[in-house]
Motif scaffolding. Structure first.
Motif, PDB file in Angstrom:
ATOM      1  N   VAL A   1      -6.749 -62.338  -0.634  1.00 22.57           N
ATOM      2  CA  VAL A   1      -7.409 -63.573  -0.219  1.00 22.57           C
ATOM      3  C   VAL A   1      -7.199 -64.659  -1.269  1.00 22.57           C
ATOM      4  CG1 VAL A   1      -9.681 -64.621   0.148  1.00 22.57           C
ATOM      5  CG2 VAL A   1      -9.099 -62.496   1.296  1.00 22.57           C
ATOM      6  N   VAL A   2      -7.328 -64.323  -2.542  1.00 25.58           N
ATOM      7  CA  VAL A   2      -7.130 -65.319  -3.603  1.00 25.58           C
ATOM      8  C   VAL A   2      -5.691 -65.810  -3.606  1.00 25.58           C
ATOM      9  CG1 VAL A   2      -7.050 -65.599  -6.123  1.00 25.58           C
ATOM     10  CG2 VAL A   2      -9.032 -64.525  -5.055  1.00 25.58           C
TER      11      VAL A   2
ATOM     12  N   SER B   1      -5.070 -68.039  -0.576  1.00 23.93           N
ATOM     13  CA  SER B   1      -5.747 -69.337  -0.704  1.00 23.93           C
ATOM     14  C   SER B   1      -5.023 -70.226  -1.709  1.00 23.93           C
ATOM     15  CB  SER B   1      -7.214 -69.151  -1.089  1.00 23.93           C
ATOM     16  OG  SER B   1      -7.320 -68.558  -2.361  1.00 23.93           O
TER      17      SER B   1
ATOM     18  N   SER C   1      -9.907 -50.624  -2.201  1.00 21.16           N
ATOM     19  CA  SER C   1      -9.589 -51.424  -1.015  1.00 21.16           C
ATOM     20  C   SER C   1     -10.208 -52.816  -1.112  1.00 21.16           C
ATOM     21  CB  SER C   1     -10.101 -50.729   0.246  1.00 21.16           C
ATOM     22  OG  SER C   1      -9.474 -49.488   0.401  1.00 21.16           O
ATOM     23  N   THR C   2     -11.424 -52.903  -1.608  1.00 22.31           N
ATOM     24  CA  THR C   2     -12.080 -54.197  -1.761  1.00 22.31           C
ATOM     25  C   THR C   2     -11.339 -55.074  -2.752  1.00 22.31           C
ATOM     26  OG1 THR C   2     -14.204 -53.158  -1.271  1.00 22.31           O
ATOM     27  CG2 THR C   2     -14.273 -55.318  -2.329  1.00 22.31           C
ATOM     28  N   MET C   3     -10.892 -54.511  -3.842  1.00 23.81           N
ATOM     29  CA  MET C   3     -10.148 -55.286  -4.843  1.00 23.81           C
ATOM     30  C   MET C   3      -8.820 -55.787  -4.267  1.00 23.81           C
ATOM     31  SD  MET C   3     -12.242 -55.453  -7.208  1.00 23.81           S
ATOM     32  CE  MET C   3     -11.298 -56.296  -8.419  1.00 23.81           C
TER      33      MET C   3
ATOM     34  N   VAL D   1      -8.224 -56.457  -1.074  1.00 19.59           N
ATOM     35  CA  VAL D   1      -8.540 -57.531  -0.128  1.00 19.59           C
ATOM     36  C   VAL D   1      -8.880 -58.818  -0.872  1.00 19.59           C
ATOM     37  CG1 VAL D   1     -10.241 -58.283   1.583  1.00 19.59           C
ATOM     38  CG2 VAL D   1      -9.243 -56.005   1.745  1.00 19.59           C
ATOM     39  N   ILE D   2      -9.682 -58.728  -1.915  1.00 22.65           N
ATOM     40  CA  ILE D   2     -10.044 -59.926  -2.686  1.00 22.65           C
ATOM     41  C   ILE D   2      -8.802 -60.548  -3.313  1.00 22.65           C
ATOM     42  CG2 ILE D   2     -11.275 -60.712  -4.746  1.00 22.65           C
ATOM     43  CD1 ILE D   2     -13.519 -58.749  -3.986  1.00 22.65           C
ATOM     44  N   SER D   3      -7.907 -59.718  -3.858  1.00 25.20           N
ATOM     45  CA  SER D   3      -6.672 -60.235  -4.477  1.00 25.20           C
ATOM     46  C   SER D   3      -5.802 -60.948  -3.446  1.00 25.20           C
ATOM     47  CB  SER D   3      -5.878 -59.089  -5.105  1.00 25.20           C
ATOM     48  OG  SER D   3      -6.636 -58.437  -6.081  1.00 25.20           O
TER      49      SER D   3
END
Length: 129
Positions: A103-104, A107, A95-97, A99-101
């Motif tokens: 967001v990147v 952006s 899940s963290t990966m 979310v980070i993907s």
């Protein structure tokens, strides 16, 4: 003035950690009070006033912990936390990966749109200036 624990044995961990956190905060505040009272030059004032304040705050923490409304809230909170199904480590990492993907990617898209608008406005201002 009765010393008793309301619903003894229920909500033990929640009550314990709430009390310890409040007591640590009270200790820190009394330490800061003691530092402020060093300018008086009287060691009785410097140490006894914060000790009296800490004793009063300790009694207040004990009293609030044993109020039926507050104690019932803490007991119910601990009961609800026991019902929660916590995610596994693998699920949290996945899940963290994600979310980070996301967001990147967002952006980068917003950066591209920003560069596009800036270029368009610079072009428009060059033409009409």
């Amino acid at each position: 003035m009765q010393l008793y624990i309301y619903k003894r044995g229920q909500g033990y961990h929640t009550r314990l950690w709430t009390s310890l956190a409040c007591f640590a905060l009270a200790c820190w505040g009394c330490y800061r009070l003691s530092e402020m009272l060093t300018m008086t030059g009287n060691p009785w004032i410097e140490y006894m006033v914060p000790a009296a304040v800490l004793a009063g705050l300790s009694w207040l923490i004990y009293s609030v912990q044993n109020k039926p409304n507050f104690a019932d809230f803490l007991i119910e909170s601990e009961g609800e936390l026991k019902k929660v199904s916590w995610s596994s480590r693998a699920q949290i990492i996945a899940s963290t990966m994600i979310v980070i993907s996301v967001v990147v990617i967002i952006s980068l898209l917003l950066g591209a749109v920003d560069i596009g608008f800036r270029s368009m406005f610079e072009y428009v201002f060059k033409i009409y200036s």
